[in-house]
Design an enzyme around this catalytic site. Structure first.
Site, PDB file in Angstrom:
ATOM      1  CB  SER A 225     -66.293  74.565 -41.834  1.00  0.00           C
ATOM      2  OG  SER A 225     -66.261  74.573 -40.425  1.00  0.00           O
TER       3      SER A 225
ATOM      4  CD  GLU B 110     -62.237  70.657 -42.798  1.00  0.00           C
ATOM      5  OE1 GLU B 110     -61.324  70.971 -42.003  1.00  0.00           O
ATOM      6  OE2 GLU B 110     -63.289  71.306 -42.917  1.00  0.00           O
TER       7      GLU B 110
ATOM      8  CG  HIS C 160     -61.135  74.487 -40.487  1.00  0.00           C
ATOM      9  ND1 HIS C 160     -61.884  73.411 -40.919  1.00  0.00           N
ATOM     10  CD2 HIS C 160     -62.012  75.345 -39.906  1.00  0.00           C
ATOM     11  CE1 HIS C 160     -63.154  73.609 -40.588  1.00  0.00           C
ATOM     12  NE2 HIS C 160     -63.259  74.773 -39.979  1.00  0.00           N
TER      13      HIS C 160
END
Length: 335
Positions: A109, A238, A305
């Site tokens: 993240s 991502e 995620h």
């Protein structure tokens, strides 16, 4: 030339370069500490981990100093943040990158922004994988648990990871499983333009990497020349929050900035953010990207995620293969 940190002990530093953990969730940290203790590790929590205000754990200078101190503490064998957040970008100007020694940092993240810049600036490998609080369960699932095999590997060694059997459709924070996640949906990796690709891994959360485009923190060309000897990059991304048109805009900007000038393929993790917009889907974007770059595009891999996720090492030599929805990732710690 890529340098790889060496994991030599079991004492890990926990700092929050992005978001800390508010008081009402401190139990998550205690659970994680108990789990790591059972596995033979000790955790050293820094002050920033326990605080959260105005979308960050502490002022940027405090976070940068704490992180830098852990890097230079020989007693710390690995650094792992509790989770991501939104404002790690504030640290980039506050860190003296050239002074950082090789040390594993594990996360994803917003933390992936640090990993990306650390590897670009120094040529030192970094590990994109699960964060601390997601490892707090009574046991670690078969996919996430491979983080330890990856960071324990020595230079020249190879680690093989297989696609998960199932992934999690939605979080059930009030009802965690023994390994935190609820893995209920069959995993299926998909590909366009080819079923395998080989190159040097580089990437992270596209939401935050995009802000380095055209800055000193996103100089991919120099990194490729100085540290990869011109080898192609195998990109992985991502997506946490970008909608489909924003994803397309970002990928085009990356192309125009030269990020994809010498690439062997693009990998995309599963994403819950990519809802269609007027019928325009992420799969449309992947197909357009494949046609534009003429390299394999492999998507819905175990990254990001939508857990579980593999551990991908920025800078490592990697080969990825897809067959009948199953995937294999082979990483070699090549200098």
């Amino acid at each position: 030339m890529i340098r790889y940190p060496q994991l030599t002990g079991h004492h890990f530093g926990v700092t929050a370069p992005s978001s800390g953990v508010p008081a009402e969730l401190h139990g998550l940290l205690h659970e994680a500490e108990a789990t790591f203790t059972r596995h033979g590790f000790t955790l050293q929590f820094e002050p920033s981990v326990w605080t959260q205000d105005k979308a960050k754990s502490a002022p940027a200078e405090v976070r940068a100093d704490e992180l830098t101190r852990l890097f230079h503490d020989d007693a710390i064998d690995l650094i792992i943040p509790p989770w991501g957040g939104v404002l790690l970008i504030e640290l980039l100007d506050a860190i003296e990158w050239d002074t950082l020694p090789p040390k594993w940092v594990l996360g994803y993240s917003d933390v992936s922004l640090f990993l990306f810049v650390y590897t670009l600036k120094t040529g030192i490998a970094s590990a994109h994988g699960t964060n601390l609080v997601d490892l707090r369960g009574e046991e670690w699932d078969a996919t996430s648990s491979r983080w330890l095999d990856v960071v324990s590997a020595k230079e020249g060694e190879t680690v093989i990871q297989l696609a998960s059997e199932q992934f999690q459709k939605e979080w059930q924070h009030e009802n965690p499983s023994p390994h935190v996640y609820h893995l209920t949906e069959p995993t299926e990796w998909k590909s366009l333009g080819g079923t395998e690709a080989t190159g040097r891994l580089l990437g992270g959360c596209i939401d935050v990497l995009l802000h380095t485009i055209g800055t000193p923190y996103g100089d991919v060309a120099t990194f490729q020349q100085n540290h990869l000897d011109g080898e192609p990059i195998l990109w992985y991304f991502e997506n946490a929050e970008l909608d489909v048109p924003a994803l397309k805009r970002t990928l085009l900007q990356m192309k125009w900035a030269g990020w994809f000038d010498h690439t062997s393929g693009i990998l995309f993790g599963r994403s819950a953010a990519q809802q269609p917009v007027q019928g325009y889907t992420a799969e449309d974007v992947y197909a357009e990207l494949q046609e534009l770059l003429d390299v394999p595009v492999i998507y819905d891999i175990d990254c990001g995620h939508v857990p579980p996720q593999m551990t991908l090492v920025n800078g490592a030599h990697a080969s990825i293969q897809v067959e009948d929805g199953k995937g294999t990732l082979i990483q070699t710690f090549k200098g």
